[in-house]
Design a protein around this motif. Structure first.
Motif, PDB file in Angstrom:
ATOM      1  N   VAL A 242      39.794  38.899  47.417  1.00 25.97           N
ATOM      2  CA  VAL A 242      41.148  38.408  47.712  1.00 25.97           C
ATOM      3  C   VAL A 242      41.988  39.512  48.335  1.00 25.97           C
ATOM      4  CG1 VAL A 242      43.296  37.539  46.719  1.00 25.97           C
ATOM      5  CG2 VAL A 242      41.110  36.657  45.904  1.00 25.97           C
TER       6      VAL A 242
ATOM      7  N   SER B 144      36.527  29.846  48.488  1.00 22.56           N
ATOM      8  CA  SER B 144      37.416  29.549  47.361  1.00 22.56           C
ATOM      9  C   SER B 144      36.703  29.756  46.032  1.00 22.56           C
ATOM     10  CB  SER B 144      37.917  28.103  47.473  1.00 22.56           C
ATOM     11  OG  SER B 144      38.697  27.749  46.359  1.00 22.56           O
TER      12      SER B 144
ATOM     13  N   GLU C 118      36.382  33.520  45.339  1.00 20.94           N
ATOM     14  CA  GLU C 118      37.655  34.166  44.994  1.00 20.94           C
ATOM     15  C   GLU C 118      38.185  33.729  43.634  1.00 20.94           C
ATOM     16  OE1 GLU C 118      40.498  33.781  48.113  1.00 20.94           O
ATOM     17  OE2 GLU C 118      39.439  35.195  49.439  1.00 20.94           O
ATOM     18  N   SER C 119      37.749  32.566  43.165  1.00 17.99           N
ATOM     19  CA  SER C 119      38.190  32.104  41.848  1.00 17.99           C
ATOM     20  C   SER C 119      37.252  32.578  40.741  1.00 17.99           C
ATOM     21  CB  SER C 119      38.268  30.568  41.830  1.00 17.99           C
ATOM     22  OG  SER C 119      36.992  29.999  42.052  1.00 17.99           O
TER      23      SER C 119
ATOM     24  N   ARG D 134      40.736  40.469  51.903  1.00 20.17           N
ATOM     25  CA  ARG D 134      40.981  39.367  52.848  1.00 20.17           C
ATOM     26  C   ARG D 134      42.446  39.346  53.269  1.00 20.17           C
ATOM     27  NH1 ARG D 134      43.163  34.580  52.195  1.00 20.17           N
ATOM     28  NH2 ARG D 134      42.903  34.496  49.915  1.00 20.17           N
ATOM     29  N   LYS D 135      43.330  39.499  52.274  1.00 17.80           N
ATOM     30  CA  LYS D 135      44.764  39.504  52.583  1.00 17.80           C
ATOM     31  C   LYS D 135      45.150  40.752  53.373  1.00 17.80           C
ATOM     32  CE  LYS D 135      46.211  36.556  48.744  1.00 17.80           C
ATOM     33  NZ  LYS D 135      46.998  36.456  47.482  1.00 17.80           N
TER      34      LYS D 135
ATOM     35  N   ASN E  33      35.677  39.093  42.801  1.00 17.76           N
ATOM     36  CA  ASN E  33      36.576  38.061  43.314  1.00 17.76           C
ATOM     37  C   ASN E  33      37.968  38.628  43.604  1.00 17.76           C
ATOM     38  OD1 ASN E  33      36.768  38.197  40.347  1.00 17.76           O
ATOM     39  ND2 ASN E  33      38.281  36.580  40.558  1.00 17.76           N
ATOM     40  N   GLU E  34      38.424  39.560  42.773  1.00 13.81           N
ATOM     41  CA  GLU E  34      39.736  40.180  43.009  1.00 13.81           C
ATOM     42  C   GLU E  34      39.695  41.083  44.239  1.00 13.81           C
ATOM     43  OE1 GLU E  34      39.842  41.963  39.124  1.00 13.81           O
ATOM     44  OE2 GLU E  34      41.404  40.577  38.467  1.00 13.81           O
TER      45      GLU E  34
ATOM     46  N   THR F  75      43.036  33.962  56.434  1.00  8.85           N
ATOM     47  CA  THR F  75      43.065  32.856  55.487  1.00  8.85           C
ATOM     48  C   THR F  75      41.632  32.604  55.006  1.00  8.85           C
ATOM     49  OG1 THR F  75      42.699  31.179  57.191  1.00  8.85           O
ATOM     50  CG2 THR F  75      44.979  31.807  56.739  1.00  8.85           C
ATOM     51  N   GLN F  76      41.504  31.780  53.976  1.00  8.22           N
ATOM     52  CA  GLN F  76      40.164  31.432  53.498  1.00  8.22           C
ATOM     53  C   GLN F  76      39.362  30.724  54.592  1.00  8.22           C
ATOM     54  OE1 GLN F  76      40.615  29.171  49.867  1.00  8.22           O
ATOM     55  NE2 GLN F  76      40.692  31.023  48.603  1.00  8.22           N
TER      56      GLN F  76
END
Length: 219
Positions: A27, A52, A55-56, A30-31, A23-24, A36-37
């Motif tokens: 993120v 979401s 990623e969480s 992606r950034k 998940n990290e 964006t999500q």
């Protein structure tokens, strides 16, 4: 040096450094791509809620979605997942396939009730005889008896269609309760037909109920 390059170095030295979980990593990359999500979800043909959740850390993508992530970001699956995460992914993917299969079965059981509008499974007293007729051939019965028949068969049929159409709907509440609602509808149907002295219909819905319970425990 890009974030992806940094990730690759971390992965290669994972036995010496702190391991970065999927998940990290998702993120970060992606950034790094400036997405964006919602944009990532569109590229992967999934909902923003799914991205979401990944990623969480509340779940993993399917194997197909993971392949798409690998393609979109130009990284290998080994770079996205550690060994333990690969095992979790396979287990979760198998669980999702099992849930999908179960939802299809439940949907088919409930959609089958559409045919009960037309099959001669209702008992109708005619003098000293009891005739087997279809629902719409029942004559001389009160509305308070006839209406529940129509309602329960309609509810089961419509809910079955919903189960088939929404089998991939990514909503935790739907996934948690949809099969239990289906079971409850079967129980209500059994009770209605027992109370109204329709043994054939009660027996048929009881069989459907047993099959659903078997599927739940089998899973």
């Amino acid at each position: 040096m890009t974030t992806i390059d940094i990730l690759r170095r971390i992965i290669k030295k994972s036995h010496l450094e702190i391991e970065v979980e999927f998940n990290e990593k998702l993120v970060l990359i992606r950034k790094e791509k400036g997405l964006t999500q919602e944009e990532l979800a569109s590229l992967l043909f999934v909902s923003r809620t799914a991205v979401s959740k990944w990623e969480s850390g509340r779940g993993y993508p399917s194997i197909d979605s993971l392949k798409e992530i690998s393609r979109v970001f130009g990284v290998t699956i080994d770079e996205l997942l550690c060994g333990d995460e690969i095992i979790l992914l396979v287990e979760e993917d198998n669980k999702k396939k099992g849930e999908t299969f179960k939802n299809i079965l439940f949907g088919l059981f409930d959609v089958f009730t559409i045919t009960l509008f037309f099959l001669p499974l209702f008992g109708l007293k005619s003098g000293s005889k009891v005739l087997s007729v279809s629902l719409f051939s029942l004559k001389g019965i009160e509305n308070y008896v006839f209406i529940p028949y129509v309602l329960i068969l309609t509810l089961c049929s419509v809910y079955g269609i919903m189960e088939l159409v929404l089998q991939n709907y990514d909503n935790d509440n739907w996934k948690r309760y949809n099969t239990y609602i289906s079971v409850i509808l079967s129980i209500v149907a059994v009770m209605i037909f027992i109370v109204s002295n329709q043994p054939y219909m009660a027996f048929l819905f009881f069989i459907i109920f047993i099959l659903k319970v078997f599927c739940l425990f089998k899973q």
